[in-house]
Design a protein around this motif. Structure first.
Motif, PDB file in Angstrom:
ATOM      1  N   ALA A 130       0.873  -1.168   0.000  1.00  0.00           N
ATOM      2  CA  ALA A 130       0.000   0.000   0.000  1.00  0.00           C
ATOM      3  C   ALA A 130       0.907   1.215   0.000  1.00  0.00           C
ATOM      4  CB  ALA A 130      -0.893   0.016   1.233  1.00  0.00           C
ATOM      5  N   GLY A 161      -4.433   0.833  -1.721  1.00  0.00           N
ATOM      6  CA  GLY A 161      -4.053  -0.517  -1.308  1.00  0.00           C
ATOM      7  C   GLY A 161      -4.367  -1.515  -2.401  1.00  0.00           C
ATOM      8  N   PHE A 217      -5.604  -1.779   3.701  1.00  0.00           N
ATOM      9  CA  PHE A 217      -4.739  -1.441   4.839  1.00  0.00           C
ATOM     10  C   PHE A 217      -5.616  -0.928   5.984  1.00  0.00           C
ATOM     11  CE2 PHE A 217      -5.026   2.025   1.852  1.00  0.00           C
ATOM     12  CZ  PHE A 217      -5.234   3.162   2.606  1.00  0.00           C
ATOM     13  N   GLU A 225      -2.241   1.189  10.300  1.00  0.00           N
ATOM     14  CA  GLU A 225      -1.202   1.369   9.271  1.00  0.00           C
ATOM     15  C   GLU A 225      -1.268   2.776   8.701  1.00  0.00           C
ATOM     16  OE1 GLU A 225      -0.537  -3.120   7.442  1.00  0.00           O
ATOM     17  OE2 GLU A 225      -2.363  -2.050   6.905  1.00  0.00           O
ATOM     18  N   ASP A 246     -11.591  -2.101   6.406  1.00  0.00           N
ATOM     19  CA  ASP A 246     -10.229  -1.649   6.092  1.00  0.00           C
ATOM     20  C   ASP A 246     -10.270  -0.704   4.893  1.00  0.00           C
ATOM     21  OD1 ASP A 246      -8.951  -2.988   8.139  1.00  0.00           O
ATOM     22  OD2 ASP A 246      -8.838  -4.851   6.980  1.00  0.00           O
TER      23      ASP A 246
END
Lengths: 243, 243, 243, 243, 243, 243
Positions: A186, A205, A210, A214, B197
């Protein structure tokens, strides 16, 4: 995880910003970030795009292009395919928005400044180098307008610089070179002001999604990198910065 | 600060996802988010782009376009100017990356799925609606491949949906309509998976930079919106989802 | 010779004309003729093409395009080939001439109305559906001008509608679907007024020449079909028709 | 109503068909109809368009263009506007369909014959002259194939020729010159075989609709004109015609 | 070394210059040099390119193109590739410069004359024939302006004509046909005035470099050829030349 | 007549040839002639253009472009106008022919070397600098092939270099800068080999014709300039030259 050039994960590559690189442009900068080398030329034009005519507001726009052999294999020129490269289209819109975010459009008045970013040599991070170098070229072009008595002062409300950060081998890293970038899970292009606020944030990503955590670590690295780049910008501009 | 349509700041517009809207495409969806209406058609092709030939890997790409009168004033067609609209170029790259992030390219095999997103009527959030609706069209096209016995199961590792969030009148708001979007100080397009995510994050502060804290509040709204959209996607797909 | 859908040789497919389909255009119509579905949006512009500037006369023009997956196999977009499809060029000229034939250009005044015909789903007869639906969109756009007090009344001297007829399996048939059209020996697109006069006639015998007698039978069918379509147009417009 | 050149309403202009006008093409014809002058060159290529590859069938296609100063005012070249003229697109499709209507595609085999029709001087009726002259060029190119032993005989099932007819000053007239054509109420391009059947019929009433009776009178004139043109074609081909 | 057509090494091919070849252009010439045949039409326009607006100066420019089948194998039209042929671009710049070299731009006034050179049949030397014939077309267009009382006299300071010379089989030769040109070691296009001065000189030794002595011999041949061509130009213009 | 920079009429500007300027190209050179600065990158490709496939012969071609702000006023990019600049088209053909004149195409084998000449800063003589620098880039690319064991030796039969000469203020001068070039009566681009033979000669008298004697003086200056340039080329290549 060792980096190709043995940098620490939070370490920028060598930065060099040469002002006045060409003689015709109102603002001209050659920026080098590691092996990435971008020529940024800012041109002042007295007309604005038609949607601003009569508004009293100015405009800044950017064009981005890579020379055919800036990369490891040769890319055909846009004109030979009669199409603007999709990646270039995306990048030049990003550069334009980033530079406009610190522009005082009313103070600039009905003028357009076009910032041409031509990549002479690419090794990752060309869009970020274009923003960072393009800002200095834009500043210098504004300076030319001030020197000519056309503007009372620089119509920019702050600095803007950009750096790429990414997750590579599971670890967040600052300022990816091409080899790292092409294998990152990513990556983010972080565009920030000199005071540490966000101007643009583009995180991708494509290989895998991600997490929020992160993202937080990447943004912290981005903040560190852009702070460093802002110092380099001021150094390149020199004493004129404080006038 | 009241919204044009009296929604709460964390409230989505009405969502409708109609599957099988056209008869020729392997996957066809009409998605409506408020007044925004996008036709998403997924086409399966047996060939992959040349850079993947022989790799055993598949590809998903997207094309995005607005009908000339999808907007308040008519825009000329790309072909009449001989140039792909720069905004469209940027958006279709985003859609493609977003959809590929949950694709199992090996399982798909050497096939390409093209997701055409044509905006019939625009009222803000067209790129997000394209991703959300495009995902369902992609799922349906994969389902067609499964039904034809060409794939053992759907080659998608999860869901992906997108929503726009922005700061408008000083307050973070979910799912901006055009009127809100055009006056926002900053806005993000948040692309997330069904598990919360990040897949893509594009935040822009063209009017003014935005802070770390503002970003955090925007992302929280984005998480709420995409969760809602993922539920709508599953509802539209129906029982087949659990097979 | 039985037709695919068991219609009689002189029977039209099901017709549906939905007005106000999109919210931005001055006149908006979704027309369905069998499985053929065309979105017709009419836009009023205050300027005329340069050859009419200062003449006091108005203009109506049309643009025609198929969405990539309106057909059984996906067609690339014009912009990806950088060429307007030859068939589209031919068709949009036909639509424009047909609509202008009933236009009172002096009453319209120096305005241009552009009728965008975008085929969402194709199953034969898309150019005829575009003319028939485009007429209603044009009427509605004129109505908008009347409602805004810009015109005293609708500047149209009559109705215009179109239908395809062809010789298929030796027999003249009305309103060909794609399967019939692709195997017809000869076919005509018949554009007629509400009073049964000809506006445009395009007959093609690519597979074999056709005789004067066959032509006469085709034209009689065309007259029947366009009469039916004119009734549907008036029904769609509703009470406003008689004002 | 007297015609500009004092012709009777059913009288053709002077026709001249010069064969072998250029030396490189397999079939070359300069056709003059009054002041209209079109160079028709037929080229034989050994490949067919991809949709016919492996089918054993041949193809005939046409390209039509006007030299910039074929007309009273200079028209820019297509390449300077980067767009094929819409009128040219429409016309070359008509020419191609007309010539294919008498082609025995199986006898021609997997070859393509391209008929280039370039208008050196225009005075109305250029599309009809292109069809009439293009037929002779096509015949000559086929003859070249026969002479080279590549075909047993001419793969054409008959003749095809075209003439424009129109209603001008209330009266049907044959073979309109530009001055007449530009002021006609309605006009038809009538493409017929040597045996008097229809190949293509394109009638337009842009100024006003036309009646069934007017159509009948126009078609009768068209029949007379095309019969005359077919005689001229045979005369131009000469003795070879009967072989 | 015998030439294909048995000419002496310093002998021109047969030259024919037909004036008034088409009826619409202000100056129209068909020039034949051997089998090379170029139609040169000069158009007078009242506007000049923007860089000359308000300067009081006129302009002459040229466009050059070959019909698809002017050559032994068919070349696709520029518009089908969407690119002006590179060779055409080079040639039309040469023609324009050559004609401007004898133009009195002040006397012409703010007008532009466009000289269209369309090659109907090519057999070597098309650019030279275009210059030689284009000069006559330009002269005739100027004459039209004089006849209309718009200019007091022809605004040309002299004649200009061009011929190709080359080294073929070790020997300098005048006026190469295609077969000779394609096998020449070196060749020059020599553009000269009626008084024997140079206007343009383009010499190419793609196969091998050439010496100063060879150049001298080529230029002497070029002088002889252009003198002959200037006589033919005057003959074509006829008595009007001396007025 | 004093020159802008006080040079003698037969004096070259300062020349600098930097090899290895970029890291990706097989041969890379930055050449500076006075203020003119051109980046020449040579790329080796394993395929040849289709007209050479199977011939066993290689090819060298060139592309030439100016960055938008290489000049005093900004020029739009070719892609924004969708047309290759006519001047660029002419120049890149000249560069290609010049470099091919010393190429041993058989020794190179079926490979193509593309020499990209991108003007970073222009001050007259950019085409000549491109040829002179392009030769060194080509030599270096060939050297790379030799070093990789793909060729036994450099497949070039000699050197090639170019300089502009012109008549300015009545006097022949060597190596014109932009200010001189734009006011020259006549100018030549002289391309010569290391042994003083001609490769290309392009002389233009757009302002006025020039005489045989003037030509002789210009060519003598050109010979002097190219000899100097050839020495600089050998110096830049260094010891490898003699291997």
């Amino acid at each position: 995880m060792a980096r190709a050039d043995l940098r620490r994960s939070d370490e920028m590559r060598r930065i060099q910003i040469i002002t006045g690189y060409t003689m015709h442009a109102e603002g001209s900068v050659l920026i080098e970030v590691g092996n990435t080398r971008v020529l940024c030329n800012a041109t002042v034009e007295d007309a604005v795009p038609s949607f601003l005519a009569g508004s009293g507001l100015g405009w800044v726009t950017a064009e981005y292009s890579m020379l055919p052999r800036a990369t490891n294999t040769r890319s055909p020129r846009d004109i030979s395919r009669l199409k603007l490269n999709g990646r270039s289209a995306e990048i030049q819109r990003l550069i334009g928005r980033s530079l406009r975010s610190v522009l005082d459009r009313r103070m600039l008045g009905e003028r357009q400044i076009i910032v041409d970013c031509d990549v002479l040599q690419a090794d990752g991070g060309t869009r970020c180098a274009s923003i960072t170098g393009g800002y200095v070229a834009l500043w210098l072009a504004c300076r030319t307008l001030v020197d000519r008595g056309l503007l009372p002062r620089i119509p920019l409300r702050g600095q803007v610089a950009a750096v790429s950060v990414g997750i590579f081998g599971g670890e967040p890293m600052l300022d990816l070179c091409y080899q790292e970038d092409s294998r990152a899970d990513a990556d983010c292009n972080v565009v920030m002001t000199g005071t540490g606020d966000f101007v643009e944030l583009q995180c991708t990503g494509e290989e895998r999604p991600f997490t929020k955590e992160e993202l937080a670590r990447l943004l912290a690295l981005g903040r560190k990198g852009t702070a460093k780049l802002c110092r380099e910008q001021r150094k390149a501009i020199g004493d004129a910065w404080n006038l």
